[in-house]
Design a protein around this motif. Structure first.
Motif: not given
Ligand SMILES: Cc1ncc(COP(=O)(O)O)c(C=O)c1O
Length: 418
Positions: A186-200
């Motif tokens: 799998f690919v794990y993504t924090i796709s909105i307001f990423q932790n830690p980078a803040g990007v979307t």
């Protein structure tokens, strides 16, 4: 038998280590959490945590609902519940996801978890064999790395830019792994307001990652704890909303929009995945606190969540703005940072050669703390970055904290030039 104090029991000749399992022996305390203990109970301005501001907790309403639940629903709320969660809450979340995100699911696609942190652990249990390739963004949420690490995957991290994960590099990596006969779980993504980078992640990349998932046959874990905390820009739909193939498992949580003390999260996805995750959860905690679930249901049903979100956004926006302004005003040349449209974090990159872990104690001595960036990389390869949180302390403290941090970095730059 004589009573012993705790100190004395520790001094006994018991060789405690021999009782631990191999896996327990391999568990290490996170160095970062140890470092952050230096900051506890001091006058240091901590930009390190990831906590919501307690001022935002809707204490009075929760008090009222709690009394009502005890009066009218005690038999149910104080009882065990089903492992997949309290049905009225699941229905309420299904409706919320439809309304907010155009995600069309039914309650059979949804399991309540004890925070989304438990969801990450359950995903590790259900999907990862030792050696399986797991791809995450670089940097990524450090407690996701910790949760997956227990199941011994091979971690691959793909750099981010202002539009989220670099799809070109992801595709290159997928080809390379395929040529080595390795497939990606799998690919794990924090796709909105990423932790830690803040990007979307941009909409274009959301669609591209779905195409890659079907081409290379992997699933996507989309973790979205921060999506509601938008201070500027236009809303974006989660990847899950375009998922016709059942390849996305979506993780939600009430931690950042209600309160983390509730420990209520959820996983939405194909019922065949959800059923297996439910079996995995049975042995972990039988069910998530029914009491908390009933209160959360009443809270959502009463329309309070819809009213609470704009209040939180209004509270945090000036803090985000204050941090961006202070960075602009105080940081020396060569320091870069992300400009998040929402969430809780800004990612700062100092000039090459500065080690933010080594710099940490100097920053604390100046009265400011952050999370050194290397913890967000499974292989600790990036040394010159750090994560800053802007939700927990006041605007004045943010400005003072950034000024202290800038001083620390300036001294490091000067030292590295000597
Ligand atoms: C990306 C991400 N995922 C999951 C979590 C865990 O959240 P919780 O267990 O409180 O729902 C956090 C918490 O900060 C997070 O940042």
């Amino acid at each position: 038998m004589k009573e012993r104090s705790i100190e004395k029991t520790e001094a006994l000749s018991l060789k405690h280590e021999k009782f631990f399992s191999k896996k327990a022996l391999e568990m290490k305390a996170s160095e970062t959490r140890e470092l952050l203990k230096l900051v506890e109970n001091s006058n240091v301005i901590s930009l390190a945590g990831g906590m919501p501001a307690p001022e935002t907790f809707p204490v009075d309403i929760i008090g009222e609902i709690t009394q009502e639940v005890i009066k009218n629903h005690a038999a149910q709320a104080l009882q065990y519940g089903t492992t997949n969660g309290f049905t009225p809450l699941r229905n309420a979340i299904v409706e919320w996801m439809k309304k907010k995100y155009s995600i069309q699911i039914s309650k059979d696609n949804l399991i309540i978890t004890t925070g989304s942190q438990q969801a990450l652990d359950l995903i590790g249990r259900v999907f990862i064999n030792p050696g399986d390739v797991v791809i995450a963004e670089a940097p990524t949420y450090l407690s996701a790395l910790q949760a997956f690490e227990y199941y011994k995957p091979e971690f691959v991290q793909i750099p981010l830019d202002d539009e989220g994960i670099r799809i070109d590099l992801l595709e290159e990596k997928l080809k390379e792994l395929k040529s080595q006969g390795k497939s990606v779980k799998f690919v794990y993504t924090i796709s909105i307001f990423q932790n830690p980078a803040g990007v979307t992640m941009s909409e274009k990349r959301r669609k591209e990652i779905l195409e890659l998932a079907s081409q290379y046959d992997f699933i996507i874990i989309e973790d979205n704890p921060y999506g509601e905390l938008r201070y500027s820009g236009s809303p974006i739909r989660p990847i899950k909303s375009w998922d016709d193939d059942g390849r996305v498992l979506y993780l939600g949580t009430l931690s950042k929009v209600l309160a983390p003390g509730f420990r209520i999260g959820w996983i939405a996805g194909d019922p065949r995945f959800i059923n297996k995750l439910e079996i995995a959860k049975q042995s972990v905690d039988l069910c998530t606190s029914t009491f908390n679930q009933v209160i959360a249901w009443k809270y959502i049903e009463g329309g309070y969540l819809d009213k609470q979100i704009p209040k939180i956004v209004e509270f945090y926006k000036p803090r985000r703005d204050a941090m961006l302004k202070a960075l602009e005003d105080f940081m020396p040349e060569g320091v870069k940072w992300t400009k998040p449209e929402g969430g809780m974090f800004i990612w700062v990159t100092a000039p090459e050669g500065i080690d933010t872990k080594l710099m940490f104690e100097k920053a604390v001595a100046k009265g400011v703390a952050y999370v050194p960036g290397e913890a967000f990389y499974a292989h600790r390869e990036v040394k010159n970055a750090m994560r800053l949180n802007f939700t927990y302390v006041s605007e004045e403290k943010i400005r003072e904290g950034i000024s202290r941090l800038a001083e620390t970095i300036k001294e490091e730059i000067k030292k590295s030039k000597i």
